[in-house]
Write a protein that holds these residues in place. Structure first.
Motif, PDB file in Angstrom:
ATOM      1  N   VAL A 144      51.287  57.165  51.164  1.00  0.00           N
ATOM      2  CA  VAL A 144      50.115  56.325  51.401  1.00  0.00           C
ATOM      3  C   VAL A 144      48.987  57.267  51.789  1.00  0.00           C
ATOM      4  CG1 VAL A 144      49.074  54.607  52.922  1.00  0.00           C
ATOM      5  CG2 VAL A 144      51.391  54.265  52.050  1.00  0.00           C
ATOM      6  N   SER A 145      47.858  57.121  51.117  1.00  0.00           N
ATOM      7  CA  SER A 145      46.761  58.061  51.314  1.00  0.00           C
ATOM      8  C   SER A 145      45.426  57.334  51.313  1.00  0.00           C
ATOM      9  CB  SER A 145      46.735  59.111  50.179  1.00  0.00           C
ATOM     10  OG  SER A 145      48.003  59.665  49.942  1.00  0.00           O
ATOM     11  N   TRP A 146      44.453  57.962  51.962  1.00  0.00           N
ATOM     12  CA  TRP A 146      43.052  57.564  51.851  1.00  0.00           C
ATOM     13  C   TRP A 146      42.271  58.774  51.366  1.00  0.00           C
ATOM     14  CZ3 TRP A 146      41.142  52.704  52.395  1.00  0.00           C
ATOM     15  CH2 TRP A 146      41.963  51.757  53.012  1.00  0.00           C
ATOM     16  N   ILE A 147      41.369  58.562  50.409  1.00  0.00           N
ATOM     17  CA  ILE A 147      40.578  59.655  49.848  1.00  0.00           C
ATOM     18  C   ILE A 147      39.111  59.270  49.825  1.00  0.00           C
ATOM     19  CG2 ILE A 147      42.502  60.543  48.455  1.00  0.00           C
ATOM     20  CD1 ILE A 147      41.210  59.200  46.003  1.00  0.00           C
ATOM     21  N   ARG A 148      38.255  60.278  49.939  1.00  0.00           N
ATOM     22  CA  ARG A 148      36.815  60.063  49.768  1.00  0.00           C
ATOM     23  C   ARG A 148      36.156  61.400  49.486  1.00  0.00           C
ATOM     24  NH1 ARG A 148      34.474  58.706  55.900  1.00  0.00           N
ATOM     25  NH2 ARG A 148      35.132  60.670  56.882  1.00  0.00           N
ATOM     26  N   SER A 149      34.964  61.335  48.927  1.00  0.00           N
ATOM     27  CA  SER A 149      34.192  62.542  48.655  1.00  0.00           C
ATOM     28  C   SER A 149      32.721  62.244  48.873  1.00  0.00           C
ATOM     29  CB  SER A 149      34.412  63.021  47.214  1.00  0.00           C
ATOM     30  OG  SER A 149      33.585  64.146  46.932  1.00  0.00           O
ATOM     31  N   GLY A 193      38.295  73.773  42.292  1.00  0.00           N
ATOM     32  CA  GLY A 193      37.221  73.306  43.151  1.00  0.00           C
ATOM     33  C   GLY A 193      37.271  71.819  43.436  1.00  0.00           C
ATOM     34  N   PHE A 194      37.795  71.024  42.499  1.00  0.00           N
ATOM     35  CA  PHE A 194      37.756  69.575  42.702  1.00  0.00           C
ATOM     36  C   PHE A 194      38.543  69.145  43.929  1.00  0.00           C
ATOM     37  CE2 PHE A 194      39.819  65.438  42.094  1.00  0.00           C
ATOM     38  CZ  PHE A 194      38.693  64.644  42.231  1.00  0.00           C
ATOM     39  N   VAL A 195      39.786  69.629  44.066  1.00  0.00           N
ATOM     40  CA  VAL A 195      40.612  69.163  45.188  1.00  0.00           C
ATOM     41  C   VAL A 195      39.998  69.564  46.526  1.00  0.00           C
ATOM     42  CG1 VAL A 195      42.730  69.110  43.829  1.00  0.00           C
ATOM     43  CG2 VAL A 195      42.149  71.181  45.117  1.00  0.00           C
ATOM     44  N   ARG A 196      39.223  70.637  46.540  1.00  0.00           N
ATOM     45  CA  ARG A 196      38.570  71.066  47.775  1.00  0.00           C
ATOM     46  C   ARG A 196      37.377  70.190  48.130  1.00  0.00           C
ATOM     47  NH1 ARG A 196      41.232  75.277  45.809  1.00  0.00           N
ATOM     48  NH2 ARG A 196      42.000  76.901  47.232  1.00  0.00           N
ATOM     49  N   ARG A 256      23.855  64.324  27.233  1.00  0.00           N
ATOM     50  CA  ARG A 256      24.522  65.591  27.522  1.00  0.00           C
ATOM     51  C   ARG A 256      24.532  65.906  29.011  1.00  0.00           C
ATOM     52  NH1 ARG A 256      22.497  70.277  25.723  1.00  0.00           N
ATOM     53  NH2 ARG A 256      20.358  69.455  25.830  1.00  0.00           N
ATOM     54  N   PHE A 257      25.645  66.538  29.438  1.00  0.00           N
ATOM     55  CA  PHE A 257      25.845  66.873  30.841  1.00  0.00           C
ATOM     56  C   PHE A 257      26.412  68.284  30.950  1.00  0.00           C
ATOM     57  CE2 PHE A 257      26.160  62.341  30.377  1.00  0.00           C
ATOM     58  CZ  PHE A 257      25.464  61.831  31.464  1.00  0.00           C
ATOM     59  N   ARG A 258      26.116  68.909  32.104  1.00  0.00           N
ATOM     60  CA  ARG A 258      26.693  70.216  32.405  1.00  0.00           C
ATOM     61  C   ARG A 258      27.486  70.097  33.702  1.00  0.00           C
ATOM     62  NH1 ARG A 258      22.316  73.393  32.843  1.00  0.00           N
ATOM     63  NH2 ARG A 258      22.459  74.126  30.691  1.00  0.00           N
ATOM     64  N   PRO A 259      28.755  70.528  33.708  1.00  0.00           N
ATOM     65  CA  PRO A 259      29.558  70.480  34.944  1.00  0.00           C
ATOM     66  C   PRO A 259      29.217  71.628  35.877  1.00  0.00           C
ATOM     67  CG  PRO A 259      30.853  71.416  33.176  1.00  0.00           C
ATOM     68  CD  PRO A 259      29.535  71.016  32.562  1.00  0.00           C
ATOM     69  N   THR A 260      29.504  71.432  37.152  1.00  0.00           N
ATOM     70  CA  THR A 260      29.383  72.519  38.121  1.00  0.00           C
ATOM     71  C   THR A 260      30.778  73.059  38.437  1.00  0.00           C
ATOM     72  OG1 THR A 260      29.642  71.147  40.109  1.00  0.00           O
ATOM     73  CG2 THR A 260      27.432  71.265  39.126  1.00  0.00           C
ATOM     74  N   ASP A 261      30.827  74.084  39.266  1.00  0.00           N
ATOM     75  CA  ASP A 261      32.117  74.693  39.603  1.00  0.00           C
ATOM     76  C   ASP A 261      33.026  73.756  40.388  1.00  0.00           C
ATOM     77  OD1 ASP A 261      31.418  77.010  38.323  1.00  0.00           O
ATOM     78  OD2 ASP A 261      30.743  78.043  40.142  1.00  0.00           O
ATOM     79  N   LEU A 262      32.474  72.677  40.941  1.00  0.00           N
ATOM     80  CA  LEU A 262      33.284  71.755  41.732  1.00  0.00           C
ATOM     81  C   LEU A 262      34.272  70.950  40.893  1.00  0.00           C
ATOM     82  CD1 LEU A 262      30.737  70.304  44.330  1.00  0.00           C
ATOM     83  CD2 LEU A 262      32.525  72.020  44.690  1.00  0.00           C
TER      84      LEU A 262
END
Length: 255
Positions: A157-162, A139-142, A11-17
């Motif tokens: 064409v894009s580069w993404i990271r988190s 919140g995710f896209v931020r 089981r997992f709980r998500p955050t607001d992100l």
């Protein structure tokens, strides 16, 4: 802050992100896809001495996921010494929401014959910073850094990271981390005003030719809309050493 907190083995709980781009009261599915890959890899490591590598993972998205506790179950569909097919199911309130199936393969040394005709894309530092929150909500896209060159309608064409951890206090592979953000591909080259036309993806499939290296994930993206409500987002996937695979997303187009 992380995308998820583990409550127990399943089981997992998500955050607001994790709040979503189409509806902020629902989860953006991207982090959950990475979490399913993480669950598959953890299960695999516990069961085996010889570790296989994820070559393909396909997700079927059966519905929306509220920002609430959920659980993940992993099972082996096709066991094998050199090849396995593994399934992970994410469920909320006893209802399956996302089903992932991953092919795991042995990795002998084929470096002497490796190669691809796919061309490299411009490096992250050469592309302009783009704020996805100027177009999308939640919140995710931020939580994602995006560098993008918009090449035309439905082309980018894009580069993404988190830097946001997938699960609080847990080490996560580069593959699972990348799969936790790769669903944003569908929002990088929108063909229409997202406030007028919705085009959520109902699946996502990734094929890899090698493991990801580094934090940056490059996406050479094409978005196509058909004449009868069906679309496709297709991206060639890169890291900073070159092409590593492809990702495709089937779209349902809604007015």
């Amino acid at each position: 802050m992380s995308f998820f907190k583990r409550l127990d083995a399943k089981r997992f709980r998500p955050t607001d992100l994790v709040s979503g781009a189409w509806n902020v009261r629902e989860q953006h599915v991207a982090p959950a896809l990475g979490l399913l890959a993480h669950a598959i890899e953890l299960d695999h490591a516990v069961r085996r001495d010889s570790i296989l590598t994820m070559a393909r993972v396909s997700y079927d998205i059966l519905g929306t996921l509220p920002i609430d506790e959920f659980e993940i179950d992993v099972s082996v569909i096709r066991p094998g010494r050199t090849i396995e097919l593994v399934e992970a199911r994410l469920s909320h309130a006893a209802r399956a929401i996302v089903i992932a199936r991953a092919w795991l393969l042995q990795t002998p040394d084929t470096s002497a014959i490796s190669g691809t005709p796919v061309l490299a894309i411009p490096t992250p530092e050469t592309l302009a910073l783009w704020k996805p929150e100027t177009l999308w909500r939640g919140g995710f896209v931020r939580s994602i850094e995006v560098r993008r060159s918009l090449l035309g309608v439905g082309r980018a064409v894009s580069w993404i990271r988190s830097e946001v951890p997938l699960v609080a206090g847990e080490s996560v592979s580069p593959t699972a981390r990348a799969l936790g953000i790769i669903d944003i591909a569908n929002g990088l080259a929108a063909r229409e005003d997202v406030n007028e036309i919705a085009f959520p993806n109902i699946d996502l499939t990734v094929h890899f030719i090698r493991k990801l290296r580094g934090l940056w994930l490059g996406l050479d993206t094409t978005v196509s809309f058909g004449p009868s409500g069906i679309g496709l987002t297709h991206s060639i996937v890169h890291d900073q050493d070159g092409p590593i695979g492809v990702v495709s997303q089937s779209l349902t187009i809604r007015h």
